[in-house]
Scaffold this active site. Sequence first.
Site, short mmCIF file in Angstrom:
data_model
loop_
_atom_site.label_atom_id
_atom_site.label_comp_id
_atom_site.label_asym_id
_atom_site.label_seq_id
_atom_site.Cartn_x
_atom_site.Cartn_y
_atom_site.Cartn_z
N ARG A 41 -11.89 7.83 13.46
CA ARG A 41 -11.73 7.18 12.16
C ARG A 41 -13.06 6.62 11.66
O ARG A 41 -13.30 6.60 10.45
CB ARG A 41 -10.67 6.10 12.24
N HIS A 73 -3.88 10.37 11.75
CA HIS A 73 -2.68 9.60 12.06
C HIS A 73 -2.37 9.78 13.53
O HIS A 73 -2.62 10.84 14.11
CB HIS A 73 -1.49 10.11 11.21
N ASN A 82 -8.02 6.79 6.29
CA ASN A 82 -8.61 6.68 7.62
C ASN A 82 -8.68 8.02 8.35
O ASN A 82 -8.99 8.06 9.53
CB ASN A 82 -7.89 5.62 8.45
N PHE A 107 0.81 -1.23 0.00
CA PHE A 107 0.00 0.00 0.00
C PHE A 107 0.84 1.28 0.00
O PHE A 107 0.29 2.37 -0.10
CB PHE A 107 -0.94 0.02 1.22
#
Length: 179
Positions: free
Chosen positions: A76, A89, A86, A28
């Site tokens: 989230r 962080h 999402n 990813f």
Amino acid sequence: MQLIFRRKLHLSPEHCSNFYVEQYGKMFFPNLTAYMSSGPLVAMILARHKAISYWKELLGPSNSLLAKETHPDSLRAIYGTDDLRNALHGSNDFAAAEREIRFMFPEVIVEPIPVGQAAKDYLNLYVTPTLLEGLTELCKQKPADPFIWLADWLLKNNPSKPKLCHHPVAEEHFKSKVL
């Protein structure tokens, strides 16, 4: 939780690659750096006792779809759209937080937190005398709300922010030396 610093910025793909360096080589990674560099973001330094674990609790699971099922009130779950996007962080641990703060806020000085004897020495030298003075004054004053009174007193008597005193004699002495 207290907001210490906030900064809005737009990272380049190269900067994102450097920020997420520990993710390098994962499937990813290209999508992550492309997404994170696709628009502006807001970086924040938050402070609180056990801030990292508290923030992670507020965030919920990193996969927003899972967060929607298991932690529907988490940030989230509310703001994220999928596993990659999402919305927020959070640093994994203190070492990561230090590195990420230095990355996002290069002008901020991150001082080491004293531990062991160094922490005891710091408390004995800087905290205990001020707190003892404040608590003594609190006992003398006997205010209706001692917590608010002590908080106000500590703000007014913070040794890290000394008050400026106006001494006309000292000013005259200084002027005579300068002239």
